[in-house]
Design a protein around this motif. Sequence first.
Motif, PDB file in Angstrom:
ATOM      1  N   VAL A 137       0.932  -0.988  -0.054  1.00 36.98           N
ATOM      2  CA  VAL A 137      -0.007   0.143  -0.052  1.00 36.98           C
ATOM      3  C   VAL A 137       0.948   1.314  -0.141  1.00 36.98           C
ATOM      4  O   VAL A 137       0.477   2.229  -0.818  1.00 36.98           O
ATOM      5  CB  VAL A 137      -0.825  -0.063   1.205  1.00 36.98           C
ATOM      6  CG1 VAL A 137      -1.771   1.142   1.283  1.00 36.98           C
ATOM      7  CG2 VAL A 137      -1.880  -1.110   1.052  1.00 36.98           C
ATOM      8  N   PHE A 138       1.896   1.239   0.785  1.00 31.71           N
ATOM      9  CA  PHE A 138       2.841   2.371   0.794  1.00 31.71           C
ATOM     10  C   PHE A 138       3.600   2.553  -0.584  1.00 31.71           C
ATOM     11  O   PHE A 138       3.483   3.628  -1.231  1.00 31.71           O
ATOM     12  CB  PHE A 138       3.998   2.014   1.886  1.00 31.71           C
ATOM     13  CG  PHE A 138       5.088   3.109   1.839  1.00 31.71           C
ATOM     14  CD1 PHE A 138       4.965   4.187   2.545  1.00 31.71           C
ATOM     15  CD2 PHE A 138       6.286   2.805   1.025  1.00 31.71           C
ATOM     16  CE1 PHE A 138       5.925   5.403   2.569  1.00 31.71           C
ATOM     17  CE2 PHE A 138       7.217   4.050   0.931  1.00 31.71           C
ATOM     18  CZ  PHE A 138       7.128   5.133   1.754  1.00 31.71           C
ATOM     19  N   TYR A 141       1.149   3.957  -3.219  1.00 28.43           N
ATOM     20  CA  TYR A 141       0.783   5.399  -2.852  1.00 28.43           C
ATOM     21  C   TYR A 141       2.071   6.112  -3.269  1.00 28.43           C
ATOM     22  O   TYR A 141       1.937   7.118  -4.153  1.00 28.43           O
ATOM     23  CB  TYR A 141       0.562   5.529  -1.556  1.00 28.43           C
ATOM     24  CG  TYR A 141       0.630   7.386  -1.113  1.00 28.43           C
ATOM     25  CD1 TYR A 141      -0.019   8.147  -1.884  1.00 28.43           C
ATOM     26  CD2 TYR A 141       1.531   7.695  -0.192  1.00 28.43           C
ATOM     27  CE1 TYR A 141      -0.142   9.306  -1.526  1.00 28.43           C
ATOM     28  CE2 TYR A 141       1.652   8.933   0.255  1.00 28.43           C
ATOM     29  CZ  TYR A 141       0.842   9.779  -0.549  1.00 28.43           C
ATOM     30  OH  TYR A 141       0.689  11.123  -0.093  1.00 28.43           O
ATOM     31  N   TYR A 148      -3.935   6.525  -0.659  1.00 28.57           N
ATOM     32  CA  TYR A 148      -3.621   5.957   0.781  1.00 28.57           C
ATOM     33  C   TYR A 148      -4.747   5.787   1.341  1.00 28.57           C
ATOM     34  O   TYR A 148      -4.943   6.718   2.461  1.00 28.57           O
ATOM     35  CB  TYR A 148      -2.472   6.564   1.256  1.00 28.57           C
ATOM     36  CG  TYR A 148      -1.823   5.348   2.148  1.00 28.57           C
ATOM     37  CD1 TYR A 148      -2.341   5.417   3.522  1.00 28.57           C
ATOM     38  CD2 TYR A 148      -0.558   4.991   2.196  1.00 28.57           C
ATOM     39  CE1 TYR A 148      -1.737   4.497   4.362  1.00 28.57           C
ATOM     40  CE2 TYR A 148      -0.055   4.244   3.058  1.00 28.57           C
ATOM     41  CZ  TYR A 148      -0.764   4.211   4.450  1.00 28.57           C
ATOM     42  OH  TYR A 148      -0.101   3.110   5.228  1.00 28.57           O
ATOM     43  N   VAL A 197      -2.442  11.043   3.451  1.00 29.45           N
ATOM     44  CA  VAL A 197      -3.033   9.645   3.881  1.00 29.45           C
ATOM     45  C   VAL A 197      -4.373   9.951   4.518  1.00 29.45           C
ATOM     46  O   VAL A 197      -4.605  11.123   5.226  1.00 29.45           O
ATOM     47  CB  VAL A 197      -1.870   8.919   4.661  1.00 29.45           C
ATOM     48  CG1 VAL A 197      -0.691   8.641   3.906  1.00 29.45           C
ATOM     49  CG2 VAL A 197      -1.613   9.711   5.886  1.00 29.45           C
ATOM     50  N   VAL A 207       4.752   7.978   7.693  1.00 26.57           N
ATOM     51  CA  VAL A 207       4.114   6.686   7.077  1.00 26.57           C
ATOM     52  C   VAL A 207       5.163   5.827   7.076  1.00 26.57           C
ATOM     53  O   VAL A 207       4.610   4.502   7.042  1.00 26.57           O
ATOM     54  CB  VAL A 207       3.685   7.327   5.630  1.00 26.57           C
ATOM     55  CG1 VAL A 207       2.914   6.118   4.938  1.00 26.57           C
ATOM     56  CG2 VAL A 207       2.594   8.449   5.875  1.00 26.57           C
ATOM     57  N   THR A 211       4.668   1.790   8.595  1.00 24.47           N
ATOM     58  CA  THR A 211       4.932   0.803   7.603  1.00 24.47           C
ATOM     59  C   THR A 211       5.556  -0.292   8.472  1.00 24.47           C
ATOM     60  O   THR A 211       4.944  -1.450   8.509  1.00 24.47           O
ATOM     61  CB  THR A 211       5.213   1.197   6.366  1.00 24.47           C
ATOM     62  OG1 THR A 211       4.516   2.031   5.664  1.00 24.47           O
ATOM     63  CG2 THR A 211       5.416  -0.194   5.326  1.00 24.47           C
TER      64      THR A 211
END
Length: 276
Positions: A137-138, A141, A148, A197, A207, A211
């Motif tokens: 997901v990181f 983005y 996100y 986000v 972020v 993670t």
Amino acid sequence: MDEVVKVYWQPGCSSCLKTKEFLETNNIKFESINILEDPRGFKDLEKFSLRMVPIVIKGENWANGAVFRDVAKVAEFSYDEHKMLEPNILFSKIIQINEITCSFLKQMPASKLDVILPGRPRSYRQLIYHIFNIPEVFLNYFQNDTPYTYEALLSILPDQIKNENDLYYYADDIKVRFESWWSNEGKNFDFSKPANVYYGEVSFHEVLERTAWHSGQHCRQVELLLKEKLNIIPKVALNESLFAGLPMPSNIWDNEISFSESSYDGQVKEDLSIKE
């Protein structure tokens, strides 16, 4: 009469646990509302058009529990923010967490992958996929401008991941992507830049840190699962040095729901997507 601080959460949610522990550490009394067990939970969140946890509410103000400075503002207290590890160290930890989770997966009997966790409608397979999916997901983005969102981190298991081998291939793909991203973009990026986000105003550094600790906390849960639910001694034990410098929760599963409980057998009747 003072307004009560309320925390909306669900079992096994790493951010929920951190939020509750954060308030307790700062001696803030709060009403704890497990949205899977307390029918007030969904109704209260709907008043604020919210579909996620953890959420901290006091009166008409609310904050996502993932951002402690916002929680402190809503709960009306001050605190000192911790010093984050450098991005290169966070990157290294994310890779190690991926590798250790793969080791745990190799020891897990295929027949147990669809067993449901205690207190929450999530299977062992979904939990492991979630660990690998958090860095993806990181990456999506950062590299593709994919929003996100909390929906992205629901980590809904894709149809193509049908067995443990599919999980291995997926994990390896994410690891290779993450290493390539770091070599080509990440190591020279200015992580102090603001990130867009769903959970608040934060930097890319924050972020990336999330993670690392988020996937790491769930990795701790899988190790606990092997030991306590399956009576399997991990061949590769987690070393607490891996989590040094990360804002990890004190507990592994939850501070209210015991991991020794049986699999979740309730039903979430409301049509809401609740993520952690």
